[in-house]
Design a protein around this motif. Structure first.
Motif, PDB file in Angstrom:
ATOM      1  N   GLU A 113      24.347  52.577  32.014  1.00 15.78           N
ATOM      2  CA  GLU A 113      25.009  51.939  33.205  1.00 15.78           C
ATOM      3  C   GLU A 113      24.470  50.439  33.190  1.00 15.78           C
ATOM      4  N   SER A 114      23.461  49.893  32.652  1.00 15.92           N
ATOM      5  CA  SER A 114      23.115  48.556  32.545  1.00 15.92           C
ATOM      6  C   SER A 114      24.130  48.121  31.405  1.00 15.92           C
ATOM      7  N   LEU A 115      24.616  48.632  30.448  1.00 16.20           N
ATOM      8  CA  LEU A 115      25.792  47.967  29.431  1.00 16.20           C
ATOM      9  C   LEU A 115      26.974  47.991  30.204  1.00 16.20           C
ATOM     10  N   LYS A 116      27.342  48.977  31.095  1.00 18.59           N
ATOM     11  CA  LYS A 116      28.529  48.921  31.715  1.00 18.59           C
ATOM     12  C   LYS A 116      28.540  47.762  32.737  1.00 18.59           C
ATOM     13  N   VAL A 117      27.586  47.358  33.444  1.00 15.54           N
ATOM     14  CA  VAL A 117      27.372  46.246  34.440  1.00 15.54           C
ATOM     15  C   VAL A 117      27.487  44.910  33.709  1.00 15.54           C
ATOM     16  N   ARG A 118      26.929  44.935  32.428  1.00 18.90           N
ATOM     17  CA  ARG A 118      26.916  43.722  31.554  1.00 18.90           C
ATOM     18  C   ARG A 118      28.571  43.617  31.134  1.00 18.90           C
ATOM     19  N   GLU A 119      29.056  44.685  30.946  1.00 19.38           N
ATOM     20  CA  GLU A 119      30.664  44.682  30.197  1.00 19.38           C
ATOM     21  C   GLU A 119      31.404  44.065  31.307  1.00 19.38           C
ATOM     22  N   TYR A 121      30.385  42.074  33.967  1.00 16.61           N
ATOM     23  CA  TYR A 121      29.926  40.798  34.064  1.00 16.61           C
ATOM     24  C   TYR A 121      30.501  40.043  32.985  1.00 16.61           C
ATOM     25  N   ARG A 122      30.498  40.554  31.804  1.00 13.74           N
ATOM     26  CA  ARG A 122      31.230  39.666  30.769  1.00 13.74           C
ATOM     27  C   ARG A 122      33.049  39.515  30.800  1.00 13.74           C
ATOM     28  N   LYS A 123      33.452  40.455  31.566  1.00 11.09           N
ATOM     29  CA  LYS A 123      35.028  40.398  31.441  1.00 11.09           C
ATOM     30  C   LYS A 123      35.278  39.377  32.696  1.00 11.09           C
ATOM     31  N   GLU A 124      34.273  39.716  33.563  1.00 14.58           N
ATOM     32  CA  GLU A 124      34.734  38.671  35.037  1.00 14.58           C
ATOM     33  C   GLU A 124      34.095  37.366  34.538  1.00 14.58           C
ATOM     34  N   PHE A 125      33.196  36.938  33.576  1.00 14.43           N
ATOM     35  CA  PHE A 125      32.898  35.558  33.091  1.00 14.43           C
ATOM     36  C   PHE A 125      33.948  35.080  32.269  1.00 14.43           C
ATOM     37  N   MET A 126      34.584  35.875  31.294  1.00 18.27           N
ATOM     38  CA  MET A 126      35.636  35.317  30.492  1.00 18.27           C
ATOM     39  C   MET A 126      36.848  35.110  31.427  1.00 18.27           C
ATOM     40  N   GLY A 127      37.061  35.913  32.358  1.00 19.97           N
ATOM     41  CA  GLY A 127      38.359  35.752  33.288  1.00 19.97           C
ATOM     42  C   GLY A 127      37.886  34.074  34.092  1.00 19.97           C
ATOM     43  N   ASN A 128      36.773  34.201  34.672  1.00 23.14           N
ATOM     44  CA  ASN A 128      36.238  32.729  35.256  1.00 23.14           C
ATOM     45  C   ASN A 128      36.496  31.613  34.296  1.00 23.14           C
ATOM     46  N   VAL A 129      35.998  31.657  33.012  1.00 24.19           N
ATOM     47  CA  VAL A 129      35.937  30.724  32.145  1.00 24.19           C
ATOM     48  C   VAL A 129      37.598  30.187  31.805  1.00 24.19           C
ATOM     49  N   SER A 130      38.078  31.330  31.652  1.00 16.75           N
ATOM     50  CA  SER A 130      39.752  31.124  31.519  1.00 16.75           C
ATOM     51  C   SER A 130      40.437  30.217  32.578  1.00 16.75           C
ATOM     52  N   HIS A 131      40.297  30.890  33.734  1.00 20.00           N
ATOM     53  CA  HIS A 131      40.758  30.250  34.889  1.00 20.00           C
ATOM     54  C   HIS A 131      40.330  28.641  34.976  1.00 20.00           C
ATOM     55  N   GLU A 132      38.987  28.794  34.869  1.00 25.27           N
ATOM     56  CA  GLU A 132      38.315  27.250  35.218  1.00 25.27           C
ATOM     57  C   GLU A 132      39.000  26.300  33.996  1.00 25.27           C
ATOM     58  N   LEU A 133      39.310  26.649  33.085  1.00 22.87           N
ATOM     59  CA  LEU A 133      39.764  25.977  31.802  1.00 22.87           C
ATOM     60  C   LEU A 133      41.160  25.609  31.810  1.00 22.87           C
ATOM     61  N   LYS A 134      41.796  26.803  32.186  1.00 27.48           N
ATOM     62  CA  LYS A 134      43.361  26.693  32.512  1.00 27.48           C
ATOM     63  C   LYS A 134      43.861  25.584  33.389  1.00 27.48           C
ATOM     64  N   THR A 135      43.222  25.662  34.653  1.00 27.44           N
ATOM     65  CA  THR A 135      43.909  24.725  35.406  1.00 27.44           C
ATOM     66  C   THR A 135      43.752  23.180  35.227  1.00 27.44           C
ATOM     67  N   PRO A 136      42.546  22.666  34.689  1.00 27.76           N
ATOM     68  CA  PRO A 136      42.883  21.188  34.103  1.00 27.76           C
ATOM     69  C   PRO A 136      43.551  21.109  32.963  1.00 27.76           C
ATOM     70  N   LEU A 137      43.644  22.074  32.035  1.00 27.17           N
ATOM     71  CA  LEU A 137      44.366  21.941  30.722  1.00 27.17           C
ATOM     72  C   LEU A 137      45.963  21.892  31.301  1.00 27.17           C
ATOM     73  N   PHE A 138      46.175  22.898  32.086  1.00 24.29           N
ATOM     74  CA  PHE A 138      47.679  22.563  32.420  1.00 24.29           C
ATOM     75  C   PHE A 138      48.147  21.470  33.208  1.00 24.29           C
ATOM     76  N   THR A 139      47.042  20.917  34.026  1.00 22.98           N
ATOM     77  CA  THR A 139      47.299  19.626  34.855  1.00 22.98           C
ATOM     78  C   THR A 139      47.657  18.562  33.626  1.00 22.98           C
ATOM     79  N   VAL A 140      46.698  18.370  32.740  1.00 17.21           N
ATOM     80  CA  VAL A 140      46.600  17.431  31.679  1.00 17.21           C
ATOM     81  C   VAL A 140      47.976  17.466  31.038  1.00 17.21           C
ATOM     82  N   GLN A 141      48.316  18.839  30.676  1.00 18.13           N
ATOM     83  CA  GLN A 141      49.500  19.053  29.788  1.00 18.13           C
ATOM     84  C   GLN A 141      50.870  18.659  30.604  1.00 18.13           C
ATOM     85  N   GLY A 142      50.606  19.107  31.894  1.00 22.22           N
ATOM     86  CA  GLY A 142      51.931  18.677  32.736  1.00 22.22           C
ATOM     87  C   GLY A 142      52.381  17.239  32.762  1.00 22.22           C
TER      88      GLY A 142
END
Length: 351
Positions: A113-119, A121-142
């Motif tokens: 159960e602990s591993l599932k919670v961590r998994e 959290y990892r998925k949510e974290f990766m999604g957050n990192v992707s979203h946070e980096l994507k916004t300024p990256l696309f802005t700069v690219q545009g």
């Protein structure tokens, strides 16, 4: 009496009894048939000896048999490492064995159960990192693509777009730097350089540095009282400065126009002080407080993003204080204001 015996002892008891009765019967038949005599004394001695010998042999063999089988079960299902079964006689009570297996099964269930919670959290974290980096990256690219398409010929547009692209790059650097710091704090790679310093002087310096930012919302940065004497603490000055900076910046970010951010420092116990940063801003709903120190967690998804920042400030605060083996606390009334407080080691005054 039967309750006092474990199941294997009960089995050995009755088996030995049957064997003894059988052997005694043969001895009696032998006496009558061949010796034509009947003597109880050798029969009783033989019976007792036969019973004790049979009981010991049967019990030892049962323990050895079950030990080998149980060890094999533990090895196969990986509930317990083989090395944890010591080379000694173990209980053969199946009820005890069942309880032991259930105990380790529950442990494994909690681990899963602990591993599932961590998994998650990892998925949510990766999604957050992707979203946070994507916004300024696309802005700069545009902005860069627009400039490459010909907008660079217009000096006004070129300067404006380059300035906006620069802000996007700064945001990227800010996020990556904060992520790197959290990673180092978690892995222990970021070492603390503790020293003695005056916490009052540190806060005063931050007030001067953040005065312009606070003035944009007409927010007053102040102490709760005049501190005439120094308060010396023992900590990593640079990291504690970052902690206080992040907390004051947050109070400004979520503070109301014409509001106040107040810092107070109180003695907690003999060798501890508590630093409080209080504001009369919008406050935090109770449902959000448990997740407040998670990476990229934002109470107000839209408002906080307009204010900028990496979304990692409070997470960094928590990790820095944990590295100091100190605590951070949050109290907030939604619509009234918030108070963040943390402890520090106080240096005893010498005569």
């Amino acid at each position: 009496m039967a309750k006092e015996f474990k199941r294997s002892y009960k089995f050995a008891f009755y088996t030995s009894l049957f064997v003894t009765l059988f052997m005694v019967t043969l001895l009696i038949i032998y006496q009558f048939a061949y010796l034509k005599i009947f003597n109880w004394q050798p029969i009783i001695i033989f019976g007792l000896g036969c019973y004790v010998f049979s009981f010991l042999i049967i019990q030892l063999r049962i323990e050895h048999f079950i030990y080998k089988r149980v060890k094999a079960v533990y090895d196969k299902v990986s509930l317990l490492e083989s090395s944890s079964l010591e080379e000694k006689q173990i209980t053969t009570d199946m009820a005890t064995l069942t309880k032991e297996i259930e105990k380790f099964a529950k442990g494994k269930k909690l681990e899963i159960e602990s591993l599932k919670v961590r998994e998650n959290y990892r998925k949510e974290f990766m999604g957050n990192v992707s979203h946070e980096l994507k916004t300024p990256l696309f802005t700069v690219q545009g902005y860069i693509l627009t400039l490459l398409d010909g907008a660079a010929n217009d000096k006004k547009i070129r300067d404006k777009y380059l300035e906006r692209a620069s802000k996007g790059v700064d945001r990227l650097i800010y996020i990556v730097r904060d992520l790197d710091m959290i990673t180092k704090l978690e892995t222990g790679d970021l070492h603390l350089y503790k020293e003695k310093f005056n916490i009052i002087e540190l806060v005063e310096g931050l007030f001067d540095m953040l005065e312009m930012k606070a003035s944009k919302k007409n927010i007053s940065l102040t102490f709760d009282m005049d501190y005439e004497q120094e308060i010396i603490v023992f900590a990593d000055k640079e990291r504690i400065q970052q902690v206080v900076t992040n907390l004051i910046v947050n109070s400004i970010k979520y503070g109301k126009n014409g509001g106040t951010t107040e810092v107070s420092i109180e003695n907690l116990i003999k060798n501890k002080i508590i630093v409080r940063i209080t504001d009369n801003g919008e406050g935090i709903e109770q449902k959000n407080i448990p997740r407040l120190f998670e990476r990229f967690y934002r109470v107000d998804k839209s408002g906080s993003r307009k204010e900028g920042g990496s979304g990692l400030g409070l997470s960094i605060v928590k990790h820095i204080l944990e590295a100091h083996k100190e605590k951070i606390y949050v109290e907030s009334d939604f619509g009234v204001g918030s108070e963040f407080s943390f402890t520090l080691e106080k240096v005893k005054k010498t005569a």
